[in-house]
Design a protein around this motif. Structure first.
Motif, short mmCIF file in Angstrom:
data_model
loop_
_atom_site.label_atom_id
_atom_site.label_comp_id
_atom_site.label_asym_id
_atom_site.label_seq_id
_atom_site.Cartn_x
_atom_site.Cartn_y
_atom_site.Cartn_z
N UNK A 20 0.86 -1.18 0.06
CA UNK A 20 -0.12 0.02 -0.12
C UNK A 20 0.86 1.38 -0.01
N UNK A 21 2.08 1.11 0.38
CA UNK A 21 2.93 2.28 0.48
C UNK A 21 3.32 2.92 -0.66
N UNK A 22 3.26 2.00 -1.94
CA UNK A 22 3.31 2.76 -3.35
C UNK A 22 2.20 3.33 -3.80
N UNK A 23 1.05 3.44 -2.91
CA UNK A 23 -0.27 3.98 -3.53
C UNK A 23 -0.57 5.06 -2.79
N UNK A 243 -12.78 0.45 11.29
CA UNK A 243 -12.56 0.96 10.00
C UNK A 243 -11.03 0.81 9.90
N UNK A 244 -10.43 0.14 8.74
CA UNK A 244 -9.26 -0.05 8.35
C UNK A 244 -8.52 1.25 7.84
N UNK A 245 -8.35 2.14 8.50
CA UNK A 245 -8.04 3.56 8.35
C UNK A 245 -6.46 3.97 8.54
N UNK A 246 -6.04 3.40 9.76
CA UNK A 246 -4.64 3.99 9.80
C UNK A 246 -3.84 2.82 9.51
N UNK A 247 -3.25 2.98 8.24
CA UNK A 247 -2.58 1.82 7.50
C UNK A 247 -1.23 1.37 8.11
N UNK A 248 -0.40 2.25 8.77
CA UNK A 248 0.71 1.81 9.45
C UNK A 248 0.26 0.77 10.68
N UNK A 249 -0.91 0.83 11.26
CA UNK A 249 -1.27 0.10 12.30
C UNK A 249 -1.69 -1.33 11.77
N UNK A 250 -2.70 -1.10 10.71
CA UNK A 250 -3.03 -2.43 10.22
C UNK A 250 -1.98 -3.27 9.70
N UNK A 251 -1.05 -2.51 9.06
CA UNK A 251 0.01 -3.37 8.14
C UNK A 251 0.86 -4.29 9.66
N UNK A 252 1.07 -3.49 10.74
CA UNK A 252 1.92 -4.00 11.83
C UNK A 252 1.31 -5.20 12.43
N UNK A 253 -0.04 -5.36 12.12
CA UNK A 253 -0.72 -6.37 12.91
C UNK A 253 -1.09 -7.32 11.85
N UNK A 254 -0.71 -7.38 10.74
CA UNK A 254 -1.04 -8.14 9.58
C UNK A 254 -0.06 -9.42 9.64
N UNK A 255 -0.35 -10.57 9.90
CA UNK A 255 0.71 -11.67 9.96
C UNK A 255 0.26 -13.04 9.35
N UNK A 278 -12.21 4.65 -0.58
CA UNK A 278 -12.49 3.63 -1.41
C UNK A 278 -11.78 3.61 -2.93
N UNK A 279 -10.88 4.47 -3.23
CA UNK A 279 -10.54 4.74 -4.49
C UNK A 279 -9.78 3.25 -5.02
N UNK A 280 -10.14 3.04 -6.22
CA UNK A 280 -9.57 1.60 -6.86
C UNK A 280 -8.03 1.69 -6.99
N UNK A 281 -7.30 2.85 -6.96
CA UNK A 281 -6.12 2.79 -7.09
C UNK A 281 -5.50 3.55 -5.84
N UNK A 282 -6.12 3.55 -4.60
CA UNK A 282 -5.87 3.86 -3.65
C UNK A 282 -5.00 2.75 -2.59
N UNK A 283 -4.68 3.47 -1.53
CA UNK A 283 -3.72 2.46 -0.53
C UNK A 283 -4.70 1.61 0.38
N UNK A 284 -5.63 2.12 0.63
CA UNK A 284 -6.83 1.19 1.30
C UNK A 284 -7.20 -0.09 0.87
N UNK A 285 -7.64 0.13 -0.49
CA UNK A 285 -8.15 -0.96 -1.45
C UNK A 285 -6.95 -1.77 -1.70
N UNK A 286 -5.57 -0.95 -1.79
CA UNK A 286 -4.51 -1.95 -2.03
C UNK A 286 -4.23 -2.89 -0.96
N UNK A 287 -4.32 -2.33 0.31
CA UNK A 287 -3.94 -3.02 1.40
C UNK A 287 -5.11 -4.40 1.64
N UNK A 288 -6.29 -3.85 1.67
CA UNK A 288 -7.53 -5.06 2.04
C UNK A 288 -7.67 -5.84 1.17
#
Length: 454
Positions: A20-23, A243-255, A278-288
């Motif tokens: 997601x960091x590239x989006x 809501x999976x909003x704060x992506x640094x937090x979500x990534x750190x707990x993705x295992x 919810x943008x198709x090319x955005x970081x949140x869709x990329x992460x989820x």
């Protein structure tokens, strides 16, 4: 549950938890100290998970059954949790309201209810602007306790990455307390008096609710007299969401976990993507798109058919049941024109999704005395129209997504006590969005029962 392909089991080949960091990443705080952020993330990566992979997969199966009309999903809780309200009374009151609503739904729908709380992690909130101005002073907007503080001071509003560690610990305390209550028999249908909220003893809705509980209790006792203990009426399944909003937090707990393939977000059972991210090319869709959790997607009246279908394909490329919940939040005045084209397109394309209605967020307004509120009549109207529109489209509304509290608040206008603008000054406690109180929540549960036609 059976997976559709080896690609799904392994996850997308072009994805990893940090891709997601590239989006383009919207709604993220601007941390002033990069080293402090890196240190907090590293600490968070070593902390224990909050949920388990088998709980997540069990929820996916339940959501798949809800999509088929075999269950109904009740998702509810605070608009935004606060660290200060991580106490036993607040947590148990929220749980009591959801338990009482689920009893109403079970009694009326004759279906198992999937209970999903908006808590144990709902500490981040999207904002319409990065900055807030008061009396000529400009400061960063309050983005939830996991980012900064609500007080309008430079110190409080400075984004602090160490708040992510506090978010983890408060989420852990919340979910552990809920598990202890449920495992200890708090949700026992033999003892619904455990769920009573003292401040509503004289409510007409409370009396109607208790009549339903008495009927259920009599049925349980009758069946146990005939056949002995049947099933487990002493506990219920309960799941968390945020809501999976704060992506640094979500990534750190993705295992990755033993004996499972792919990646799980172990901060919650059920993350969702908000309408602003919810943008198709955005970081949140990329992460989820890469995690094995079921995903929620909020959709509003501005979403086009093509946008929706493209995001569905990104989040659920194998078209699996139980993977994707679409949570429409249109507003009472827009749902009739905005929702039917989306329902028709998703049905026509054969997309497997679970539809849920959020009648809260599309009906927010400001009063003449400066309060952010929602009119109960509009909330009820949107939910009522949602059932009618799904029936007309040949689709199935399988859930409701609500912001509510067990506290005696006066934040939404109308309802059983016909709250007015003057009443808002009496007990308006939310720091972000207005919530339904106990009576308004029960009234909506009863509307769902009436509209189901069962």
């Amino acid at each position: 549950m059976a997976m559709a392909s080896s690609q799904h089991e392994l996850g997308p080949k072009d994805w990893h938890p940090g891709s997601w960091l590239a989006k383009p990443a919207t709604q993220q705080p601007s941390y002033p100290d990069a080293d402090k952020l890196a240190s907090a993330i590293q600490t968070l990566r070593s902390m224990p998970p909050l949920v388990t992979s088998w709980e997540i997969l069990t929820l996916r199966q339940m959501l798949a059954e809800a999509e088929e009309g075999k269950r109904f999903v009740l998702q509810g809780g605070d608009c935004a949790e606060s660290f200060a309200e991580c106490d036993s009374n607040t947590i148990s009151s929220r749980l009591k309201v959801l338990l009482q609503m689920s009893v109403v739904l079970i009694h009326g729908l004759k279906l198992p209810i999937v209970r999903v709380g908006r808590f144990a992690g709902q500490y981040a909130k999207p904002r319409s602007a990065d900055l807030e101005t008061r009396d000529g002073v400009e400061l960063p907007s309050y983005r939830g306790d996991i980012v900064n503080g609500p007080e309008f001071t430079k110190e409080a509003r400075l984004p602090d990455p160490e708040r992510m560690l506090k978010g983890h610990s408060h989420s852990a305390m919340t979910i552990n307390f809920i598990r202890a209550l449920i495992d200890g028999g708090f949700a026992d249908l033999h003892h619904p008096e455990y769920w009573d909220l003292g401040w509503v003893d004289h409510s007409p809705l409370a009396r109607e609710y208790r009549r339903m509980v008495e009927q259920i209790g009599e049925s349980v006792r009758f069946m146990e007299t005939l056949a002995g203990p049947i099933g487990n009426f002493s506990r219920v399944d309960f799941y968390t969401s945020h809501e999976a909003l704060l992506l640094h937090y979500e990534q750190a707990l993705t295992r990755q976990v033993p004996r499972q393939t792919g990646f799980f977000n172990l901060s919650t059972h059920f993350p969702w993507i908000g309408m602003r991210t919810a943008a198709l090319d955005g970081a949140h869709v990329e992460y989820c798109r890469g995690i094995k959790n079921p995903i929620g997607l909020k959709i509003g009246p501005s979403v086009t058919v093509d946008q929706l279908l493209n995001v569905i394909d990104a989040l659920n490329p194998n078209n699996e049941r139980g993977k994707l919940m679409l949570i429409h939040r249109m507003g009472a005045n827009k749902i009739v024109s905005a929702l039917p084209p989306l329902l028709e397109a998703v049905r026509k394309e054969g997309k497997h999704v679970l539809w849920s209605c959020d009648p809260m967020h599309g009906n927010t307004e400001s009063t003449s005395n400066g309060f952010k509120t929602r009119r109960f009549d509009n909330i009820r109207a949107e939910l009522d129209r949602a059932f009618d529109l799904h029936q007309a489209a040949g689709t199935h509304l399988g859930g409701a997504h609500l912001e509510l509290t067990g506290d005696n608040v006066t934040e939404c206008l109308g309802g059983a006590r016909d709250l007015s603008e003057i009443d808002l000054t009496r007990a308006y406690k939310s720091t972000v969005d207005p919530r339904l109180n106990y009576e308004q929540s029960l009234e909506l549960a009863m509307l769902i029962v009436r509209k189901s036609g069962r």
